[in-house]
Design a protein around this motif. Structure first.
Motif, PDB file in Angstrom:
ATOM      1  N   VAL A 116      -4.760   7.719   6.366  1.00  0.00           N
ATOM      2  CA  VAL A 116      -5.033   8.344   7.881  1.00  0.00           C
ATOM      3  C   VAL A 116      -4.875   9.544   8.128  1.00  0.00           C
ATOM      4  CG1 VAL A 116      -4.041   8.159  10.322  1.00  0.00           C
ATOM      5  CG2 VAL A 116      -4.384   5.859   9.033  1.00  0.00           C
ATOM      6  N   LEU A 117      -4.120  10.329   7.311  1.00  0.00           N
ATOM      7  CA  LEU A 117      -3.708  11.736   7.499  1.00  0.00           C
ATOM      8  C   LEU A 117      -4.900  12.266   6.715  1.00  0.00           C
ATOM      9  CD1 LEU A 117       0.024  11.979   6.660  1.00  0.00           C
ATOM     10  CD2 LEU A 117      -0.967  12.250   8.797  1.00  0.00           C
ATOM     11  N   ASN A 118      -5.478  11.952   5.679  1.00  0.00           N
ATOM     12  CA  ASN A 118      -6.876  12.394   5.140  1.00  0.00           C
ATOM     13  C   ASN A 118      -8.000  12.457   6.086  1.00  0.00           C
ATOM     14  OD1 ASN A 118      -5.478  13.228   2.584  1.00  0.00           O
ATOM     15  ND2 ASN A 118      -5.689  11.166   1.827  1.00  0.00           N
ATOM     16  N   GLU A 119      -7.965  11.186   6.704  1.00  0.00           N
ATOM     17  CA  GLU A 119      -9.260  11.092   7.434  1.00  0.00           C
ATOM     18  C   GLU A 119      -9.160  12.061   8.906  1.00  0.00           C
ATOM     19  OE1 GLU A 119     -11.954   9.525   6.635  1.00  0.00           O
ATOM     20  OE2 GLU A 119     -11.042   8.923   4.671  1.00  0.00           O
ATOM     21  N   VAL A 120      -8.059  11.907   9.547  1.00  0.00           N
ATOM     22  CA  VAL A 120      -7.937  12.663  10.813  1.00  0.00           C
ATOM     23  C   VAL A 120      -8.331  14.250  10.532  1.00  0.00           C
ATOM     24  CG1 VAL A 120      -6.745  10.743  11.914  1.00  0.00           C
ATOM     25  CG2 VAL A 120      -5.599  12.847  10.794  1.00  0.00           C
ATOM     26  N   ARG A 121      -8.133  14.745   9.216  1.00  0.00           N
ATOM     27  CA  ARG A 121      -8.344  16.133   9.183  1.00  0.00           C
ATOM     28  C   ARG A 121      -9.580  16.436   8.705  1.00  0.00           C
ATOM     29  NH1 ARG A 121      -3.326  18.266   5.618  1.00  0.00           N
ATOM     30  NH2 ARG A 121      -4.436  20.177   6.491  1.00  0.00           N
ATOM     31  N   ASN A 122     -10.863  15.515   8.738  1.00  0.00           N
ATOM     32  CA  ASN A 122     -12.209  16.046   8.188  1.00  0.00           C
ATOM     33  C   ASN A 122     -13.104  15.796   9.666  1.00  0.00           C
ATOM     34  OD1 ASN A 122     -13.302  13.308   8.480  1.00  0.00           O
ATOM     35  ND2 ASN A 122     -12.233  12.944   6.521  1.00  0.00           N
ATOM     36  N   SER A 123     -14.376  16.298   9.397  1.00  0.00           N
ATOM     37  CA  SER A 123     -15.079  16.390  10.306  1.00  0.00           C
ATOM     38  C   SER A 123     -15.632  15.093  11.045  1.00  0.00           C
ATOM     39  CB  SER A 123     -16.347  17.613  10.211  1.00  0.00           C
ATOM     40  OG  SER A 123     -17.049  16.641   8.887  1.00  0.00           O
ATOM     41  N   TRP A 124     -15.586  14.134  10.148  1.00  0.00           N
ATOM     42  CA  TRP A 124     -15.975  12.858  10.472  1.00  0.00           C
ATOM     43  C   TRP A 124     -15.281  12.487  11.639  1.00  0.00           C
ATOM     44  CZ3 TRP A 124     -12.848   8.656  10.697  1.00  0.00           C
ATOM     45  CH2 TRP A 124     -13.301   7.186  10.777  1.00  0.00           C
ATOM     46  N   TRP A 125     -13.932  12.513  11.758  1.00  0.00           N
ATOM     47  CA  TRP A 125     -12.907  12.240  12.970  1.00  0.00           C
ATOM     48  C   TRP A 125     -13.305  12.640  14.126  1.00  0.00           C
ATOM     49  CZ3 TRP A 125     -10.367   8.193  14.170  1.00  0.00           C
ATOM     50  CH2 TRP A 125      -9.431   8.249  14.966  1.00  0.00           C
ATOM     51  N   GLY A 126     -13.538  14.055  13.959  1.00  0.00           N
ATOM     52  CA  GLY A 126     -14.001  14.555  15.184  1.00  0.00           C
ATOM     53  C   GLY A 126     -15.323  14.046  15.760  1.00  0.00           C
ATOM     54  N   ASP A 127     -16.082  13.819  15.013  1.00  0.00           N
ATOM     55  CA  ASP A 127     -17.613  13.301  15.493  1.00  0.00           C
ATOM     56  C   ASP A 127     -17.242  11.998  15.891  1.00  0.00           C
ATOM     57  OD1 ASP A 127     -18.773  15.460  14.432  1.00  0.00           O
ATOM     58  OD2 ASP A 127     -19.326  14.527  12.631  1.00  0.00           O
ATOM     59  N   THR A 128     -16.365  11.199  15.331  1.00  0.00           N
ATOM     60  CA  THR A 128     -16.072   9.765  15.925  1.00  0.00           C
ATOM     61  C   THR A 128     -15.469   9.914  17.303  1.00  0.00           C
ATOM     62  OG1 THR A 128     -15.505   9.002  13.712  1.00  0.00           O
ATOM     63  CG2 THR A 128     -14.637   7.717  15.542  1.00  0.00           C
ATOM     64  N   LEU A 129     -14.337  10.781  17.539  1.00  0.00           N
ATOM     65  CA  LEU A 129     -13.799  10.974  18.852  1.00  0.00           C
ATOM     66  C   LEU A 129     -14.778  11.278  20.120  1.00  0.00           C
ATOM     67  CD1 LEU A 129     -10.370  12.660  18.122  1.00  0.00           C
ATOM     68  CD2 LEU A 129     -10.817  10.080  18.575  1.00  0.00           C
ATOM     69  N   TYR A 130     -15.748  12.354  19.395  1.00  0.00           N
ATOM     70  CA  TYR A 130     -16.834  12.750  20.447  1.00  0.00           C
ATOM     71  C   TYR A 130     -17.582  11.696  20.884  1.00  0.00           C
ATOM     72  CZ  TYR A 130     -20.284  15.878  22.504  1.00  0.00           C
ATOM     73  OH  TYR A 130     -20.975  16.301  23.419  1.00  0.00           O
ATOM     74  N   ARG A 131     -18.201  10.724  19.874  1.00  0.00           N
ATOM     75  CA  ARG A 131     -18.932   9.764  20.099  1.00  0.00           C
ATOM     76  C   ARG A 131     -18.342   8.710  21.204  1.00  0.00           C
ATOM     77  NH1 ARG A 131     -19.427   8.195  15.235  1.00  0.00           N
ATOM     78  NH2 ARG A 131     -18.452   6.130  15.359  1.00  0.00           N
ATOM     79  N   TYR A 132     -17.252   8.295  21.184  1.00  0.00           N
ATOM     80  CA  TYR A 132     -16.569   7.437  21.941  1.00  0.00           C
ATOM     81  C   TYR A 132     -15.902   7.908  23.234  1.00  0.00           C
ATOM     82  CZ  TYR A 132     -16.995   3.779  18.346  1.00  0.00           C
ATOM     83  OH  TYR A 132     -17.667   3.005  17.499  1.00  0.00           O
ATOM     84  N   LEU A 133     -15.284   9.215  23.073  1.00  0.00           N
ATOM     85  CA  LEU A 133     -14.649   9.858  24.209  1.00  0.00           C
ATOM     86  C   LEU A 133     -15.506  10.892  24.905  1.00  0.00           C
ATOM     87  CD1 LEU A 133     -11.167   9.799  22.722  1.00  0.00           C
ATOM     88  CD2 LEU A 133     -11.996   7.963  24.122  1.00  0.00           C
ATOM     89  N   GLY A 134     -16.283  11.489  24.440  1.00  0.00           N
ATOM     90  CA  GLY A 134     -17.064  12.646  24.830  1.00  0.00           C
ATOM     91  C   GLY A 134     -16.474  13.848  24.518  1.00  0.00           C
ATOM     92  N   SER A 135     -15.290  14.047  23.675  1.00  0.00           N
ATOM     93  CA  SER A 135     -14.471  15.014  23.508  1.00  0.00           C
ATOM     94  C   SER A 135     -13.852  15.017  22.296  1.00  0.00           C
ATOM     95  CB  SER A 135     -13.601  15.395  24.608  1.00  0.00           C
ATOM     96  OG  SER A 135     -12.662  14.644  24.633  1.00  0.00           O
TER      97      SER A 135
END
Length: 373
Positions: free
Chosen positions: A351-370
């Motif tokens: 989890v710590l590895n995933e939330v620090r890369n760009s994929w995680w930011g794109d995922t949050l943006y896709r679902y939450l708009g931010s």
């Protein structure tokens, strides 16, 4: 001598690093061993619908912030798993604590009470509670009445009346022997001077009446200028307060919740927060029913996890429910595992590895708009 000291320091530094690596080696080995054992069997993943963290399509396909994160971790580490759905949050927590599911992947917040019964992985999202209110019920005369009967309003009115009495008394003391309009008995002269100061303050016209002596007219001049400023400030503050109250409605902040009808999801961490704040509330099986109660005018406010409220309001209640622009009671979302589960450490690292890369930011943006809260 200096070179010898440098060699000693360098040797100590290298030795310290080697010692740390040796000390951590069993932990790394244990983590790898746990992961290898986990790959040998099928993991039961418990979940519950909680958009946008866990959503189920009519065809039975699951998606969402938590689901996508789990799938990415499972794919990277070649984990075999199957999804198991629970109807309630409490049911999911109980199944996890009892070991019926190996890991709970949904919209679970970390709380002290839950930590006593099971373990959590590293948090993957931080937010807080939000407050939903009715849009059509926001303009109400109830807050206006409360503002007009508040202690602050009464204090401002009394302050203006007190100033008028004080200036009226001063004018009477100066003019009573030189101006027949303020002369006569004490009651007649004093009432006339107070009446004059009140009329002058409201700018309703004073005609030919007024002080005639130089000191009296100087006091009158100061009073008329000062009263204009005082009345302007009073009017502006009251108008602003009433406008804000009427536009924003009964609930503007957490402190207003104790005065209105509040709803919360049964068994959620929101109930613990409201109980701690000593706020009365009505429980609902899920957030959708609570938002329907808001829409139907049965509730004044509904409190729940802010991202979940934002998603549901945007999907089904955009025209009837408003989400206030406030966040309180900081919360963290994580996966839950049975106490002492070998899954906790390797999944936490993943989890710590995933939330620090760009994929995680794109995922949050896709679902939450931010990419933030």
């Amino acid at each position: 001598m200096q070179r010898h000291k440098q060699k000693c320091l360098w040797g100590w530094f290298v030795g310290a690093i080697v010692a740390c690596l040796i000390a951590e080696a069993p932990a790394f080995a244990q983590s790898s061993q746990d992961l290898e054992q986990i790959r040998q069997r099928e993991i039961v993943v418990g979940t519950k619908e909680a958009p946008p963290f866990a959503m189920k399509s009519p065809e039975g396909e699951w998606s969402g912030i938590s689901i996508d994160l789990w799938r990415r971790i499972a794919d990277k580490h070649k984990l075999k798993y199957r999804l198991h759905e629970e109807d309630t949050v409490q049911g999911l927590l109980d199944a996890t604590a009892a070991g019926k599911v190996d890991i709970a992947v949904a919209a679970l917040t970390v709380t002290a009470a839950r930590e006593e019964a099971l373990d959590f992985t590293s948090a993957f999202y931080g937010t807080g509670l939000g407050i939903a209110v009715p849009t059509d019920g926001a303009a109400s005369w109830a807050p206006v009445v409360r503002a007009l009967t508040s202690f602050g309003f009464l204090r401002a009115v009394l302050a203006l009346i007190g100033l008028a009495l004080l200036v009226g008394l001063l004018v009477w003391l100066i003019e009573r022997r030189h101006n027949e309009e303020f002369g006569g008995t004490v009651s007649k002269g004093l009432s006339s001077s107070v009446w004059w100061t009140t009329v002058a303050m409201t700018q309703r016209g004073i005609g030919h009446q007024g002080p005639r002596t130089l000191p009296g007219r100087f006091v009158a001049m100061l009073w008329m200028v000062g009263s204009i400023i005082a009345v302007a400030v009073f009017t502006a503050s009251i108008t602003s307060a009433l406008t804000v109250r009427q536009l924003q409605g009964n609930v503007q902040d957490v402190t207003d919740l104790s005065k209105v009808k509040v709803g919360a999801v049964s068994g959620s961490s929101t109930e613990d927060t409201l109980n701690r704040l000593r706020i009365r509330f009505e429980s609902f099986p899920n957030a959708k029913l609570g938002l329907q109660a808001i829409r139907d005018g049965k509730l004044d406010a509904f409190v729940y996890d802010r991202p979940l409220l934002a998603w549901m309001i945007n999907q089904d209640f955009r025209s009837s429910v408003l989400l206030l622009d406030i966040i309180f009671d900081q919360q963290h979302y994580a996966f839950a595992v049975p106490a002492g589960s070998p899954l906790r450490k390797p999944i936490s690292v993943a989890v710590l590895n995933e939330v620090r890369n760009s994929w995680w930011g794109d995922t949050l943006y896709r679902y939450l708009g931010s990419k933030g809260q």
